[in-house]
Design a protein around this motif. Sequence first.
Motif, mmCIF file in Angstrom:
data_model
loop_
_atom_site.group_PDB
_atom_site.id
_atom_site.type_symbol
_atom_site.label_atom_id
_atom_site.label_comp_id
_atom_site.label_asym_id
_atom_site.label_seq_id
_atom_site.Cartn_x
_atom_site.Cartn_y
_atom_site.Cartn_z
ATOM 1 N N ALA A 52 48.290 31.485 49.254
ATOM 2 C CA ALA A 52 49.570 31.771 48.597
ATOM 3 C C ALA A 52 49.503 31.453 47.109
ATOM 4 C CB ALA A 52 50.685 30.976 49.257
ATOM 5 N N GLY A 53 48.763 30.430 46.751
ATOM 6 C CA GLY A 53 48.617 30.083 45.341
ATOM 7 C C GLY A 53 47.876 31.159 44.561
ATOM 8 N N ARG A 54 46.840 31.729 45.186
ATOM 9 C CA ARG A 54 46.082 32.783 44.514
ATOM 10 C C ARG A 54 46.924 34.047 44.357
ATOM 11 N NH1 ARG A 54 40.922 33.713 42.955
ATOM 12 N NH2 ARG A 54 40.266 31.698 43.724
ATOM 13 N N VAL A 55 47.724 34.374 45.373
ATOM 14 C CA VAL A 55 48.611 35.538 45.275
ATOM 15 C C VAL A 55 49.646 35.319 44.177
ATOM 16 C CG1 VAL A 55 50.371 36.861 46.504
ATOM 17 C CG2 VAL A 55 48.249 36.260 47.660
ATOM 18 N N ALA A 56 50.192 34.110 44.084
ATOM 19 C CA ALA A 56 51.160 33.802 43.031
ATOM 20 C C ALA A 56 50.502 33.868 41.654
ATOM 21 C CB ALA A 56 51.763 32.424 43.265
ATOM 22 N N ALA A 92 40.621 31.667 34.537
ATOM 23 C CA ALA A 92 41.613 30.815 35.186
ATOM 24 C C ALA A 92 41.518 30.889 36.707
ATOM 25 C CB ALA A 92 43.020 31.197 34.735
ATOM 26 N N THR A 93 41.267 32.077 37.227
ATOM 27 C CA THR A 93 41.174 32.225 38.680
ATOM 28 C C THR A 93 39.755 32.091 39.198
ATOM 29 O OG1 THR A 93 40.974 34.625 38.497
ATOM 30 C CG2 THR A 93 43.196 33.713 38.789
#
Length: 138
Positions: free
Chosen positions: A19-23, A68-69
Motif C-alpha cells: 500500500a505504501g508503494r501504491v501511495a 526515491a522508490t
Amino acid sequence: MSDNHPGSLLAQPLQRPSAGRVAAYAGLFLLGAIVGFAGTLVQAAWFPGGLLLALAGAAGTFLGGAYATGGRGGAVAPVAGWIIAVVLLTTSRPEGDFLFAAGGASYLFLLGGMVLAVICATLGAGRQPGGGSARLGK
C-alpha cells in the motif's frame, strides 16, 4: 538454485505492491502533473531561462522519483502525470484560449520533456537482486 539465492528477478513470481508503494506512485503521478502544469506556465513566461527551469524541474522529478522508490517505476509514474497534464494543456478551448503558442519554445518543452522522460526512466535506479557481487561463473 542450490545456494538459497532467489535467482533472477524475471524468474520470481509477481507480487502485489504494498500500500505504501501504491501511495508513493500515486503521489509521484500527481507531482508529475503539477510539474507539467507549472512548466507549461514558466517556459512561456521567461524564455529561455524558463524553458531550462521547466526542463530541469521535470528531470529532477523523474529521476528523483526513481531514486526515491528504488526502481524505474518511480520514474514512470511522474512521467505519466507530466505527459497527461501537458497533452491536456495543449488543446485549445472553445473560447479560443490556449496555454501553448505555436512557437519553438513550446515544441522544445514538449520534445525536451519527452526526451528527458526516456532518459530518466532508462537511467533510473533499477532494482537489483540481492546476493553477492560475485560473477556468475564463480
